[in-house]
Design a protein around this motif. Structure first.
Motif, PDB file in Angstrom:
ATOM      1  N   ALA A   1       2.870   5.808  12.562  1.00 15.34           N
ATOM      2  CA  ALA A   1       2.549   7.278  11.879  1.00 15.34           C
ATOM      3  C   ALA A   1       3.597   7.337  11.107  1.00 15.34           C
ATOM      4  CB  ALA A   1       2.238   8.221  13.068  1.00 15.34           C
ATOM      5  N   HIS A   2       4.860   7.522  11.487  1.00 16.28           N
ATOM      6  CA  HIS A   2       6.008   7.803  10.362  1.00 16.28           C
ATOM      7  C   HIS A   2       6.026   6.979   9.248  1.00 16.28           C
ATOM      8  CE1 HIS A   2       8.143  10.731  12.830  1.00 16.28           C
ATOM      9  NE2 HIS A   2       8.466   9.885  13.939  1.00 16.28           N
ATOM     10  N   ALA A   3       5.736   5.750   9.736  1.00 12.84           N
ATOM     11  CA  ALA A   3       5.776   4.710   8.420  1.00 12.84           C
ATOM     12  C   ALA A   3       4.573   4.808   7.503  1.00 12.84           C
ATOM     13  CB  ALA A   3       5.696   3.118   9.176  1.00 12.84           C
ATOM     14  N   PHE A   4       3.493   5.083   8.120  1.00 15.09           N
ATOM     15  CA  PHE A   4       2.420   5.204   7.339  1.00 15.09           C
ATOM     16  C   PHE A   4       2.575   6.482   6.266  1.00 15.09           C
ATOM     17  CE2 PHE A   4      -1.882   7.528   6.725  1.00 15.09           C
ATOM     18  CZ  PHE A   4      -2.325   6.643   6.056  1.00 15.09           C
ATOM     19  N   VAL A   5       2.996   7.591   6.990  1.00 15.60           N
ATOM     20  CA  VAL A   5       3.312   8.707   5.904  1.00 15.60           C
ATOM     21  C   VAL A   5       4.316   8.384   4.929  1.00 15.60           C
ATOM     22  CG1 VAL A   5       3.875  11.233   5.725  1.00 15.60           C
ATOM     23  CG2 VAL A   5       2.336  10.498   7.674  1.00 15.60           C
ATOM     24  N   THR A   6       5.182   7.792   5.166  1.00  8.10           N
ATOM     25  CA  THR A   6       6.553   7.555   4.438  1.00  8.10           C
ATOM     26  C   THR A   6       5.796   6.519   3.249  1.00  8.10           C
ATOM     27  OG1 THR A   6       8.076   7.382   6.313  1.00  8.10           O
ATOM     28  CG2 THR A   6       8.721   6.392   4.276  1.00  8.10           C
ATOM     29  N   ARG A   7       5.082   5.617   3.461  1.00 11.04           N
ATOM     30  CA  ARG A   7       4.405   4.801   2.640  1.00 11.04           C
ATOM     31  C   ARG A   7       3.730   5.542   1.625  1.00 11.04           C
ATOM     32  NH1 ARG A   7       4.680  -0.626   1.852  1.00 11.04           N
ATOM     33  NH2 ARG A   7       5.767  -0.624   3.637  1.00 11.04           N
ATOM     34  N   ARG A   8       3.219   6.714   1.855  1.00 15.87           N
ATOM     35  CA  ARG A   8       2.251   7.333   1.102  1.00 15.87           C
ATOM     36  C   ARG A   8       3.020   8.216   0.181  1.00 15.87           C
ATOM     37  NH1 ARG A   8      -2.799   9.238   2.972  1.00 15.87           N
ATOM     38  NH2 ARG A   8      -3.173  10.158   0.956  1.00 15.87           N
ATOM     39  N   TYR A   9       4.551   8.331   0.394  1.00 17.91           N
ATOM     40  CA  TYR A   9       5.153   8.917  -0.717  1.00 17.91           C
ATOM     41  C   TYR A   9       5.952   7.921  -1.609  1.00 17.91           C
ATOM     42  CZ  TYR A   9       4.134  13.254   1.818  1.00 17.91           C
ATOM     43  OH  TYR A   9       3.640  14.476   2.373  1.00 17.91           O
TER      44      TYR A   9
END
Length: 278
Positions: free
Chosen positions: A43-51
């Motif tokens: 979940a951390h990785a997914f949101v980070t990639r969105r940015y």
């Protein structure tokens, strides 16, 4: 192994912990905790990639999971969203199981362990202590008062939380010792002297060039920022950015030129500004 765009590595001690869980009868608990921890970090990785940033190296450890990547230059609001994503993922999983029990009560016997583990991860990660998400969020909130002061306050709070957990372990020794509380207090005490941000991902091209590396060419609008192109930077492929604006070819940015812009902190600059000046 790659899972949802994240490189997964398994520490040998993780395998040992799994083997021990078989003999102690805690295999289901071990598996549930592993799945919940991986979901948390992904979940951390997914949101980070969105940015446009990358947290893409996940290591399974005997005490949980650790994810690493490069978020240098990320904004405070963006980082807050990244930090909150992990606990929220666990909270949503716990709520899902609760809803499942409401609709089909017979599933409780098969999902109660996974639900309680997810809820526990959600609550534990809200503690204002390093290296938990709550500690990182506390540091983020205090950073307005200066980096050094924020770090000292967070370190003191972490030590207090660790002392509280240790006191609980001592109290439990009068009945049934809670050994996990002892391990947790030690990890928190060690985390008090750790950093507040995710570790920065770095890699050397020396080794990859010696064995050969595939080139990755990405056609991108020259008006996009340096930060926007971060998602295309990977260790496996050499990056070349082909810049266009309104259908007109402007030039190409090699990986070295792009990394130089990153090192200079030019995250908000258009890629066109990073082209070599003639």
């Amino acid at each position: 192994m790659v899972l949802l765009g994240v490189k997964l590595r398994i520490h040998p001690l993780f395998l040992l912990a799994g083997l021990l869980s078989v003999f102690t009868g805690d295999l289901m608990l071990f598996l549930a905790a592993t799945v919940a921890a991986v979901l948390h970090e992904c979940a951390h990785a997914f949101v980070t990639r969105r940015y446009g940033f990358a947290l893409d190296k996940l290591v399974l450890m005997p005490y949980g999971a650790v994810i690493a990547g490069d978020i240098a230059g990320i904004g405070k609001k963006q980082e807050l969203a990244v930090l909150a994503a992990g606990p929220l993922a666990n909270a949503c999983t716990a709520l899902f199981f609760a809803a499942l029990w409401w609709l089909w009560p017979e599933t409780y016997a098969y999902t109660d362990t996974a639900a309680y583990v997810s809820l526990s991860l959600f609550l534990v990660n809200l503690l204002p202590a390093y290296p938990l998400d709550g500690g990182r969020i506390l540091h983020l909130a205090l950073s307005r008062f200066g980096e050094r002061r924020a770090r000292l306050i967070c370190r003191a709070v972490t030590m207090l939380v660790a002392a509280g957990v240790l006191a609980y372990f001592v109290w439990s020794c009068f009945s049934r010792p809670a050994w996990t509380a002892l391990v947790f207090s030690v990890l928190l005490a060690a985390g008090a002297f750790g950093g507040a941000r995710y570790s920065r991902l770095t890699f050397s091209r020396g080794k990859s060039f010696s064995r050969g590396v595939e080139e990755r060419r990405v056609v991108i609008d020259a008006a996009r920022t340096v930060q926007d192109a971060l998602r295309y930077l990977t260790e496996e492929k050499y990056l070349v950015l082909v810049l266009y604006t309104e259908g007109e070819y402007l030039g190409e940015l090699t990986e070295e030129e792009y990394l130089a812009a990153l090192s200079a902190g030019k995250y908000a600059e258009p890629l066109s500004e990073c082209l070599p000046k003639l």
